[in-house]
Design an enzyme around this catalytic site. Structure first.
Site, PDB file in Angstrom:
ATOM      1  N   SER A 175      -3.554 -37.938   8.157  1.00 52.46           N
ATOM      2  CA  SER A 175      -2.670 -38.824   8.917  1.00 52.46           C
ATOM      3  C   SER A 175      -1.225 -38.429   8.663  1.00 52.46           C
ATOM      4  O   SER A 175      -0.716 -38.602   7.548  1.00 52.46           O
ATOM      5  CB  SER A 175      -2.900 -40.282   8.493  1.00 52.46           C
ATOM      6  OG  SER A 175      -2.010 -41.142   9.171  1.00 52.46           O
ATOM      7  N   GLU A 223      -9.869 -35.063   5.436  1.00 50.35           N
ATOM      8  CA  GLU A 223     -10.386 -34.655   6.745  1.00 50.35           C
ATOM      9  C   GLU A 223     -10.068 -33.177   7.000  1.00 50.35           C
ATOM     10  O   GLU A 223      -8.946 -32.721   6.769  1.00 50.35           O
ATOM     11  CB  GLU A 223      -9.741 -35.529   7.812  1.00 50.35           C
ATOM     12  CG  GLU A 223     -10.148 -35.217   9.239  1.00 50.35           C
ATOM     13  CD  GLU A 223      -9.448 -36.120  10.250  1.00 50.35           C
ATOM     14  OE1 GLU A 223      -9.929 -36.207  11.393  1.00 50.35           O
ATOM     15  OE2 GLU A 223      -8.428 -36.746   9.890  1.00 50.35           O
ATOM     16  N   CYS A 282     -10.656 -40.924   9.457  1.00 49.89           N
ATOM     17  CA  CYS A 282      -9.345 -41.238  10.025  1.00 49.89           C
ATOM     18  C   CYS A 282      -9.388 -42.296  11.128  1.00 49.89           C
ATOM     19  O   CYS A 282      -9.493 -43.477  10.850  1.00 49.89           O
ATOM     20  CB  CYS A 282      -8.682 -39.948  10.523  1.00 49.89           C
ATOM     21  SG  CYS A 282      -6.874 -40.065  10.604  1.00 49.89           S
ATOM     22  N   GLY A 299      30.642 -29.879   7.637  1.00 47.63           N
ATOM     23  CA  GLY A 299      30.265 -31.132   8.277  1.00 47.63           C
ATOM     24  C   GLY A 299      29.048 -31.758   7.620  1.00 47.63           C
ATOM     25  O   GLY A 299      28.409 -31.179   6.738  1.00 47.63           O
ATOM     26  N   ILE A 300      28.693 -32.947   8.091  1.00 47.69           N
ATOM     27  CA  ILE A 300      27.634 -33.730   7.453  1.00 47.69           C
ATOM     28  C   ILE A 300      26.252 -33.137   7.682  1.00 47.69           C
ATOM     29  O   ILE A 300      25.383 -33.193   6.800  1.00 47.69           O
ATOM     30  CB  ILE A 300      27.694 -35.205   7.927  1.00 47.69           C
ATOM     31  CG1 ILE A 300      26.847 -36.106   7.024  1.00 47.69           C
ATOM     32  CG2 ILE A 300      27.266 -35.335   9.384  1.00 47.69           C
ATOM     33  CD1 ILE A 300      27.430 -36.321   5.663  1.00 47.69           C
ATOM     34  N   ASP A 301      25.995 -32.538   8.858  1.00 54.65           N
ATOM     35  CA  ASP A 301      24.657 -32.008   9.154  1.00 54.65           C
ATOM     36  C   ASP A 301      24.302 -30.831   8.251  1.00 54.65           C
ATOM     37  O   ASP A 301      23.217 -30.789   7.660  1.00 54.65           O
ATOM     38  CB  ASP A 301      24.563 -31.584  10.619  1.00 54.65           C
ATOM     39  CG  ASP A 301      24.683 -32.750  11.574  1.00 54.65           C
ATOM     40  OD1 ASP A 301      24.176 -33.834  11.248  1.00 54.65           O
ATOM     41  OD2 ASP A 301      25.283 -32.578  12.643  1.00 54.65           O
ATOM     42  N   SER A 302      25.204 -29.863   8.140  1.00 51.27           N
ATOM     43  CA  SER A 302      24.911 -28.710   7.286  1.00 51.27           C
ATOM     44  C   SER A 302      24.931 -29.108   5.819  1.00 51.27           C
ATOM     45  O   SER A 302      24.203 -28.525   4.999  1.00 51.27           O
ATOM     46  CB  SER A 302      25.894 -27.565   7.557  1.00 51.27           C
ATOM     47  OG  SER A 302      27.223 -27.927   7.231  1.00 51.27           O
ATOM     48  N   THR A 342      20.847 -26.475  11.685  1.00 52.06           N
ATOM     49  CA  THR A 342      21.403 -27.726  11.172  1.00 52.06           C
ATOM     50  C   THR A 342      21.582 -28.799  12.246  1.00 52.06           C
ATOM     51  O   THR A 342      22.203 -29.835  11.992  1.00 52.06           O
ATOM     52  CB  THR A 342      22.767 -27.463  10.497  1.00 52.06           C
ATOM     53  OG1 THR A 342      23.660 -26.892  11.462  1.00 52.06           O
ATOM     54  CG2 THR A 342      22.619 -26.500   9.330  1.00 52.06           C
ATOM     55  N   GLY A 400      24.163 -21.807   7.629  1.00 48.72           N
ATOM     56  CA  GLY A 400      25.564 -21.791   8.000  1.00 48.72           C
ATOM     57  C   GLY A 400      26.199 -23.101   7.579  1.00 48.72           C
ATOM     58  O   GLY A 400      25.865 -24.165   8.101  1.00 48.72           O
ATOM     59  N   LYS A 453     -17.357 -37.579  13.202  1.00 49.27           N
ATOM     60  CA  LYS A 453     -16.301 -38.530  13.576  1.00 49.27           C
ATOM     61  C   LYS A 453     -16.578 -39.139  14.947  1.00 49.27           C
ATOM     62  O   LYS A 453     -16.859 -38.442  15.909  1.00 49.27           O
ATOM     63  CB  LYS A 453     -14.950 -37.807  13.567  1.00 49.27           C
ATOM     64  CG  LYS A 453     -13.740 -38.702  13.756  1.00 49.27           C
ATOM     65  CD  LYS A 453     -12.453 -37.873  13.595  1.00 49.27           C
ATOM     66  CE  LYS A 453     -11.202 -38.714  13.714  1.00 49.27           C
ATOM     67  NZ  LYS A 453      -9.978 -37.889  13.499  1.00 49.27           N
ATOM     68  N   TYR A 471      -3.664 -38.452  21.500  1.00 48.49           N
ATOM     69  CA  TYR A 471      -2.352 -38.951  21.884  1.00 48.49           C
ATOM     70  C   TYR A 471      -1.343 -38.420  20.874  1.00 48.49           C
ATOM     71  O   TYR A 471      -1.709 -37.946  19.790  1.00 48.49           O
ATOM     72  CB  TYR A 471      -2.335 -40.485  21.883  1.00 48.49           C
ATOM     73  CG  TYR A 471      -2.770 -41.089  20.566  1.00 48.49           C
ATOM     74  CD1 TYR A 471      -1.870 -41.277  19.518  1.00 48.49           C
ATOM     75  CD2 TYR A 471      -4.109 -41.439  20.342  1.00 48.49           C
ATOM     76  CE1 TYR A 471      -2.275 -41.803  18.303  1.00 48.49           C
ATOM     77  CE2 TYR A 471      -4.517 -41.968  19.132  1.00 48.49           C
ATOM     78  CZ  TYR A 471      -3.595 -42.152  18.121  1.00 48.49           C
ATOM     79  OH  TYR A 471      -4.003 -42.666  16.911  1.00 48.49           O
TER      80      TYR A 471
END
Length: 555
Positions: free
Chosen positions: A175, A46, A149, A293-296, A396, A289, A113, A119
């Site tokens: 999609s 599409e 679609c 920690g877990i996020d970085s 992060t 940076g 289409k 939405y």
């Protein structure tokens, strides 16, 4: 053996707005489908010529000119194979989301289409007018209907094509991915195929576009709604589909790629989103940076897997509050992944800031202000490295933090792209575990130690927030499922905690509005999906309750 229709699915990664580049890619792949796969027809996604979603580029008059020039080039360059391609077409003074059959140097048929989604992340009614007529074409003697679609998600377009004689449907898609979207798509298409007794070939776009990731994951179902073939998810390529056209039209069973686990699909989507955002925007690499920690840690893994270790730089910026284990774990991860690692202590800069503000702060006790100064020093350093090296800063912060404002504007929120912005903290841990199963690169104690911003003595996230095992389900119900305060409390959550969390969400819209874009992996992400006013009286009955004043985590 009876006659067979050979269809090639062009599951391509295209660049929004690059009409000439997209056309060239379509042409080269059409010729490959003809010469290497001996296809009768090749199908592209599409709005393939413009990329998806082109957004307000569709309002530019010169876009139509570029599309017409590209179509002309395709008609001149492609022969010996039918091409079905999606593009925006202006006709009768209106703009349509269209798909055309190109054959023997001419536009042989065009479909507009019918169902325009408006939405979530979709705004198609802002740009397009709905079509009303079916389009049934002859492909090697097989009467084939074309849809786009959303047309298969609602009753009407497939039925209309079938009534016009279609024995096979080809559905072109753009999609976007979110968790479990593949199963949702298959269930919808299978129901439509069963209801009409007609096979459906479902082709989807692949690639990252700003916040959205398209996962491909194209497939074919027969007239009973049974899957007969599925392409690899997140992988660009040409995939041959064969249809038995001798009498009853029946797809021939082909490779059915296994469904990915939730962790693998989300991780792969994040990698693709980061890769395409950096690559399509022309950055030299990424700088992160790295806090220990877990996020970085997860963000660094995503960056390395997306663009390679040689293009990624990790920067550790400790303060007096940074634990020794954080330094050790950050260094271990950077070394294990093979990225450039820099060490820049921020205490001298922090003291300079406090000295400059000494008179302004006289007589005032330390609070989140001093914490935020540290975060902003780090943001400034990262942005300076970014400016000098043309490497983009990957922030992060996760979705849990973004929801409740547990972040510092112009500090840890400073950057070009937020890789895990839509990933709740509990899922961050699951994704990190998934990545460590591939190769252990995140030390075990990063998973086990209590999460902390390390901006104050002995600080832990739970000083400001409920445990993430409690916070994330509340946020999912409120942000993604639109449940009310009473509904969430009725589900068994503590009333005081629920009201406190929802106050945090409501009063931090201004932070989220200023956050970097990030990969969407849930059905309701901040940004394109969830658009709330910053200045609002909604929920005002909670704002005067204790703790209702001031932004969580500081401005």
């Amino acid at each position: 053996m009876g006659s067979r229709l050979r269809i090639v699915l062009g599951q391509l990664n295209l660049l929004v707005g690059d009409v000439p580049g997209n056309a060239a890619k379509i042409i080269s792949n059409a010729l490959r489908a003809r010469d290497e796969l001996k296809a009768h027809v090749v199908v592209f996604p599409e709005l393939a010529l413009t990329g998806y979603p082109p957004e307000d580029l569709l309002l530019r008059p010169d876009l139509t000119v570029r599309v017409e020039l590209a179509l002309g080039e395709m008609l001149r360059e492609i022969s010996g194979i039918d091409v079905i391609v999606g593009y925006p077409k202006r006709q009768y003074g209106k703009l349509f989301n269209a798909a055309s059959l190109l054959r023997d140097g001419k536009v042989a048929a065009t479909y507009f289409k019918h169902r325009l989604p408006n939405y979530g992340v979709f705004d198609e009614k802002r740009y397009f007018v709905e079509g009303t007529n079916p389009c049934v074409i002859d492909l090697q003697g097989v009467p084939t209907g074309i849809t786009l679609c959303e047309d298969v998600w609602e009753q009407g377009p497939v039925e209309q094509a079938q009534n016009a004689g279609a024995k096979l449907m080809i559905n072109l898609n753009a999609s976007p991915f979110h968790k479990n979207k593949g199963k949702e798509r298959f269930d919808v298409v299978a129901r439509r195929a069963r209801a009409n007794g007609v096979p459906i070939v479902y082709l989807n776009l692949v690639g990252g576009q700003d916040e959205l990731v398209f996962d491909g994951d194209s497939f074919v179902v027969d007239g009973r709604g049974e899957m007969t073939q599925r392409t690899p998810a997140f992988v660009e390529g040409l995939y041959l589909v064969e249809v038995d056209a001798d009498g009853q039209v029946t797809p021939i069973t082909g490779p059915i790629m296994p469904e990915l686990s939730e962790e693998e699909s989300v991780y792969t989507a994040l990698v693709l989103g980061v890769r395409d955002y950096i690559g399509k925007n022309g950055f030299a690499g990424a700088v992160i940076g790295l806090s220990g920690g877990i996020d970085s840690a997860l963000t660094l893994c995503l960056a390395v897997d997306a663009i390679g270790a040689s293009r990624v730089e990790a920067v550790m910026m400790p303060s007096q509050y940074t634990a020794a284990m954080s330094l050790e774990d950050a260094r271990f991860q950077a070394t294990t992944l093979g990225v450039k690692y820099s060490f820049i202590p921020i205490d001298p800069m922090f003291e300079s800031f406090l000295g400059a503000l000494k008179e302004e702060f006289k007589g005032m006790e330390p609070d989140t202000t001093e914490e935020n100064i540290q975060a902003r020093i780090r943001g400034t350093l990262l942005m300076a490295i970014s400016n000098k090296t043309r490497k983009m800063v990957l922030t992060t912060g996760n979705k849990s933090e973004m929801s409740v404002g547990y972040a510092t504007l112009y500090g840890d929120m400073a950057g070009g792209f937020a890789a895990i912005k839509d990933v709740p903290k509990t899922l961050v841990y699951r994704l990190a575990e998934y990545r460590n199963k591939i190769k252990p690169v995140i030390p075990r104690r990063v998973f086990e130690r209590p999460p902390s911003a390390e901006l104050a003595p002995d600080q832990q996230d739970t000083d400001s927030l409920p445990p993430y095992s409690v916070l994330d389900p509340i946020l999912e119900r409120y942000v993604e499922l639109d449940q009310s305060t009473d509904d969430i409390i009725a589900a068994g959550f503590d009333e005081a905690i629920v009201r406190r969390v929802l106050r945090m969400v409501e009063r931090n819209e201004y932070k989220r509005r200023q956050a970097a874009p990030g990969v969407r992996i849930t059905p309701r992400a901040f940004g394109r999906d969830r658009r709330y006013p910053i200045t609002s009286g909604y929920g005002a009955e909670t704002k005067n309750e204790p703790g209702g004043n001031g932004p969580a985590g500081g401005i």
